[in-house]
Enzyme design. Structure first.
Site, mmCIF file in Angstrom:
data_model
loop_
_atom_site.group_PDB
_atom_site.id
_atom_site.type_symbol
_atom_site.label_atom_id
_atom_site.label_comp_id
_atom_site.label_asym_id
_atom_site.label_seq_id
_atom_site.Cartn_x
_atom_site.Cartn_y
_atom_site.Cartn_z
ATOM 1 C CG HIS A 19 -2.078 0.856 1.182
ATOM 2 N ND1 HIS A 19 -3.339 0.428 1.512
ATOM 3 C CD2 HIS A 19 -2.215 2.154 0.821
ATOM 4 C CE1 HIS A 19 -4.204 1.422 1.385
ATOM 5 N NE2 HIS A 19 -3.541 2.483 0.948
ATOM 6 C CG ASP B 164 -2.364 4.418 3.744
ATOM 7 O OD1 ASP B 164 -2.258 4.773 2.549
ATOM 8 O OD2 ASP B 164 -3.348 4.733 4.451
#
Length: 442
Positions: A64, A316
């Site tokens: 991610h 992320d």
């Protein structure tokens, strides 16, 4: 960057995929592949990396990563993002599709792959959009995106709100043998800017309840069960979500999940500035999506990672320009950079996870979660014949987070000034040393 035969000697060789943990060992690399791992090795003419006191492990894999290119190069580029990845020990990053234009066509995917081949320091695997334009109205051509090299599909940051559309997406992805990665937020409940709790109340900010995530996780699990498809839950952040995934796995549903280092270590209290009387009283660098949650949620995420409910740690990594954060909390962009602090944050602030499980969740865990060995045979391991993607790090070294020193264009982190433990000293990608800290001789 240095290539050629390489012998990494004297370090603790840790390869969870092979159940290998040598207190002191050597790894021989030649022609971009791992040749042999053993307690002692010699290789005439090979360069030697002295790894005594270090851990030698497979290169980390991030499911991610936001590389921002094309369209938002002022935040990050494929070049700077992969430089940050190398500094953090990552040799493979999966690029999220919320670019401009988004990765909803072969042309855009081809651009990312070409740019990565030209300027990237590590491997970039593209994730295609679920819907055209990421607006949740019409499915993208998933077959075309798969043929272009996408390893999964996601509208990350824009949840697929229409359950019927999500079902069709899961069915299409199932037929292609790929997963749908969903950012689980119910739009009707997710209009706030931080976790709904005592901190949001104190600051007068609209909160995002845990139920916003959990209701969508429950829906996605139900659809995956009904269709026999694989759904991957992005950045799990609540105790309820962990419980839902745990129960679904026990029932045989094809669901996997990831958690970020910050959701394993930080709570919504990180939003509050610690200096008394500070104005503004909040830190916009602690604004995340999903938001930082309660201590109970953090504990549940740690427990979920330890018992295998959660498959992988994913950063992320969300770089932003200074102006995106130098504003009111409500107007500030969501997210923090994470590639260069991921390992150290987990080792320092979540010690109960332990070194072996942390390495597993950063290597073979993500590979198995999305079946990435289909695209990169041997990824996530140091078995002979595997790609020579290797990280060497000092688990005891302490260092201070100085965002100005980041390779990433994004400097947005709530960890500025923090002292962390665990320092990447070298990263090898495909047998080539793509990062070596000053003073490391290769």
């Amino acid at each position: 960057m240095l290539s050629g035969d390489l012998l990494i000697c004297g370090g603790r060789v840790l390869d969870p995929a092979a159940s290998l943990d040598l207190e002191a060992g050597c790894v021989l690399v030649s022609e971009g592949r791992v040749i042999r791992v053993a307690p002692s090795l010699e290789a005439k003419g090979a360069r030697v990396l002295d790894a005594r006191g270090m851990v030698v492990a497979p290169g980390f894999v991030d499911l991610h990563t936001h590389l921002r290119e094309p369209g938002f190069e002022y935040k990050e580029t494929i070049e700077t993002g992969t430089q940050a990845a190398a500094r953090g020990g990552f040799t493979t990053v999966c690029a999220m599709p919320n670019t401009q234009p988004p990765l909803d066509s072969r042309e855009t995917v081809d651009f990312v792959r070409k740019r990565a081949a030209e300027r990237g320091l590590v491997r970039v695997l593209p994730i295609g959009c679920v819907t055209k334009g990421r607006v949740g109205v019409e499915l993208a051509d998933l077959a075309e995106l798969a043929a272009a090299g996408c390893v999964a599909f996601s509208d990350d940051g824009s949840p697929v709100a229409d359950a019927g559309l999500m079902r069709r997406a899961l069915e299409a992805a199932r037929d292609l043998g790929l997963a749908i990665i969903d950012h689980c937020e119910a739009p009707a409940m997710s209009g706030g800017s931080m976790h709904e709790g005592w901190v949001s109340a104190r600051l007068g900010l609209k909160g995002i309840p845990a139920a916003s995530e959990e209701t969508t996780v429950a829906r996605d699990i139900a659809l995956a069960r009904e269709t026999g498809s694989h759904v991957h839950i992005a950045h799990v952040s609540t105790a309820g979500s962990v419980a839902l995934v745990r129960e679904a796995k026990a029932r045989g549903v094809r669901v996997t999940a990831e958690v970020t280092p910050h959701h394993l270590t930080l709570t919504h209290e990180a939003v509050l500035r610690q200096d008394v009387g500070a104005e503004p009283p909040y830190d916009t660098n602690a604004k995340m999506y999903p938001p930082l949650r309660s201590a109970e949620d953090v504990a549940a995420c740690v427990a979920g990672l330890l018992d295998g409910t959660i498959d992988a740690i994913a950063t992320d990594h969300a770089p932003h320009a200074q102006g995106d954060k130098s504003c009111s909390f409500e107007a500030a962009a969501f997210g923090m950079v994470g590639l260069e602090t991921a390992l150290a944050l987990v080792l320092t602030r979540a010690p109960s996870i332990g070194l072996v499980r942390a390495v597993e969740a950063l290597t073979i865990g993500p590979v198995r979660a999305l079946g990435l060995d289909r695209f990169v045979p041997g990824a996530g391991t140091l078995r002979p014949g595997a790609p020579a993607d290797i990280v060497v790090f000092d688990p005891a070294a302490e260092w201070q987070v100085r965002p100005g020193d980041f390779a990433s264009r994004g400097k947005n982190t709530p960890l500025a000034g923090a002292t962390l433990r665990g320092l990447v000293v070298a990263t090898i990608f495909g047998g080539t040393v793509v990062f070596a800290r000053e003073g490391v001789e290769v």
